[in-house]
Motif scaffolding. Sequence first.
Motif, mmCIF file in Angstrom:
data_model
loop_
_atom_site.group_PDB
_atom_site.id
_atom_site.type_symbol
_atom_site.label_atom_id
_atom_site.label_comp_id
_atom_site.label_asym_id
_atom_site.label_seq_id
_atom_site.Cartn_x
_atom_site.Cartn_y
_atom_site.Cartn_z
ATOM 1 N N ASP A 130 -4.434 -1.052 -7.630
ATOM 2 C CA ASP A 130 -3.822 0.225 -7.286
ATOM 3 C C ASP A 130 -4.491 1.418 -7.949
ATOM 4 N N GLY A 131 -5.784 1.287 -8.258
ATOM 5 C CA GLY A 131 -6.590 2.433 -8.589
ATOM 6 C C GLY A 131 -6.390 3.012 -9.978
ATOM 7 N N PRO A 132 -6.914 4.213 -10.213
ATOM 8 C CA PRO A 132 -6.911 4.806 -11.549
ATOM 9 C C PRO A 132 -5.524 5.012 -12.156
ATOM 10 N N ARG A 133 -4.522 5.287 -11.333
ATOM 11 C CA ARG A 133 -3.162 5.524 -11.836
ATOM 12 C C ARG A 133 -2.303 4.273 -11.646
ATOM 13 N N GLU B 284 0.843 -1.196 0.000
ATOM 14 C CA GLU B 284 0.000 0.000 0.000
ATOM 15 C C GLU B 284 0.874 1.240 0.000
ATOM 16 N N ARG B 285 0.630 2.145 -0.962
ATOM 17 C CA ARG B 285 1.495 3.325 -1.102
ATOM 18 C C ARG B 285 1.354 4.300 0.057
ATOM 19 N N SER B 286 0.134 4.450 0.588
ATOM 20 C CA SER B 286 -0.102 5.447 1.630
ATOM 21 C C SER B 286 0.380 4.943 2.984
ATOM 22 N N ASP B 287 0.967 5.855 3.752
ATOM 23 C CA ASP B 287 1.290 5.501 5.128
ATOM 24 C C ASP B 287 0.328 6.180 6.093
ATOM 25 N N GLY B 288 -0.752 6.765 5.553
ATOM 26 C CA GLY B 288 -1.766 7.409 6.374
ATOM 27 C C GLY B 288 -2.807 6.419 6.854
ATOM 28 N N THR C 6 0.646 -10.548 4.635
ATOM 29 C CA THR C 6 1.698 -9.573 4.949
ATOM 30 C C THR C 6 1.318 -8.240 4.305
ATOM 31 N N TYR C 7 1.151 -7.208 5.124
ATOM 32 C CA TYR C 7 0.634 -5.920 4.649
ATOM 33 C C TYR C 7 1.691 -4.842 4.890
ATOM 34 N N HIS C 8 2.231 -4.299 3.790
ATOM 35 C CA HIS C 8 3.219 -3.228 3.875
ATOM 36 C C HIS C 8 2.539 -1.886 3.631
ATOM 37 N N ARG C 9 2.506 -1.046 4.637
ATOM 38 C CA ARG C 9 1.944 0.306 4.491
ATOM 39 C C ARG C 9 3.082 1.290 4.242
ATOM 40 N N GLY C 10 2.806 2.316 3.405
ATOM 41 C CA GLY C 10 3.840 3.278 3.075
ATOM 42 C C GLY C 10 4.913 2.682 2.192
ATOM 43 N N ARG C 11 4.521 1.763 1.297
ATOM 44 C CA ARG C 11 5.473 1.083 0.420
ATOM 45 C C ARG C 11 4.996 1.194 -1.025
ATOM 46 N N PRO C 12 5.142 2.355 -1.653
ATOM 47 C CA PRO C 12 4.685 2.493 -3.039
ATOM 48 C C PRO C 12 5.477 1.606 -3.989
ATOM 49 N N VAL C 13 4.762 0.978 -4.924
ATOM 50 C CA VAL C 13 5.394 0.136 -5.935
ATOM 51 C C VAL C 13 5.842 1.022 -7.085
ATOM 52 N N THR C 14 7.084 0.869 -7.487
ATOM 53 C CA THR C 14 7.627 1.681 -8.571
ATOM 54 C C THR C 14 7.529 1.004 -9.924
ATOM 55 N N GLU C 15 7.467 -0.349 -9.927
ATOM 56 C CA GLU C 15 7.454 -1.058 -11.203
ATOM 57 C C GLU C 15 7.008 -2.494 -10.982
#
Length: 405
Positions: free
Chosen positions: A167-170, A48-52, A131-140
């Motif tokens: 991972d949504g619209p983008r 998950e990209r967000s760390d919020g 296993t859930y990684h928060r604040g871990r945006p995928v680059t590729e």
Amino acid sequence: MVAGHQPEKAVADVTGAGLRVGVVGGSVAGCALAIAAVRSGADVTVYERSDGALEDRGFGIVVPPPLHAELVGAGYLDAGMPTAPVPSRVWLTGEPGQRTARELARQPAAVTPCHWGLLWRTLRARADGVTYHRGRPVTEVLRHPSGGAVIRTAESEARYDIVVGADGPRSVTRAAVAPQVRPVPARYVVWRGTLPLDVLAAHPHLGELVRTAWITLGFQGGHGVFYLIPGAVEGSRLLAYALYGPPPPPSWTAGREEYVRRVAEEHFPADWADVVGRGVHTSLACHDVADFHVPRVAEPPFLLAGDAASITRPHTASGATKALQDALCLERALRASSSAAEALRRYADERSDEGARLVALGRRLGQAMVERTPDWAAMGPVEVAEWSRATLDGAASYLYGGAER
């Protein structure tokens, strides 16, 4: 995790046993797809990209009651998750000189409204063993030459048998599956907001109405939708709304709430305009309306789900619904297949056409409800029913009850 809860474990001989599944995106779609994979025996990691705090997202969503019941029965959702179900849809419009709205029609159109954050929290708790990684945006994401795919982040690189793009619209994953697909913008926006329930105190007739139905309030050039959702505080309720219309002009500098109030004052009957203008929003956002769909939503080892696979105009109320249905489909496909590739082909065969169908339906609804609105003031129950059938053009939608028949 939910105290004392252990999600249903998959039987030992399902296809997912031994598979490594990486899920890009950890919101509603990502958590639901992770549950589907882990229930099929897979080893699942979510990025998950967000760390919020995703659970703080307070917008309202609705799902069909039969789907909600199926998800509870299957163990994806907790029966105790707060919802605010209503059985009917009421159509309203304003008329010159009248303070209150005129009721145009009532349709049997049951919905189960939810709080987005509470839905996410429930799904996240049910994703036991993930296993859930928060604040871990995928680059590729990219294919591995020996099979499977690789997920890269700034911190790590890992190989998986299946990569799920949720991972949504983008979507980074969609760029690997269908790089040619781009959103098609509409020429209007949707404002989404939530208000505390005390905004209805001065208008008890509106409070009574939204406790038994969800509301569509039509005006020339747009419409508003109102319904109750559970609040984040146990036992509380919020008034959720969506307001469709033209975007603010470039010269507008007075702020978002002021613009919404201006639109309400210009187009709503006085009582509904007072509701929107009186309260302090607990959430408010403006979204450009756009749509797209990927022609085929899985190409082994990649799979797209939720808003990464397709986005329809919000008039279909299908965003969360489609993501949850995607998850149920993936679990069925994994259980029925002899390999991961076969499972993804089954998934693509079942889910690809649904995205195209919903995009077409959303465009028809957008044209009829925003771009070429009818003369609402001239309509009554018969006209609303005829307009609904003509707009649906044979398509099924839980938002219109039996109108498609």
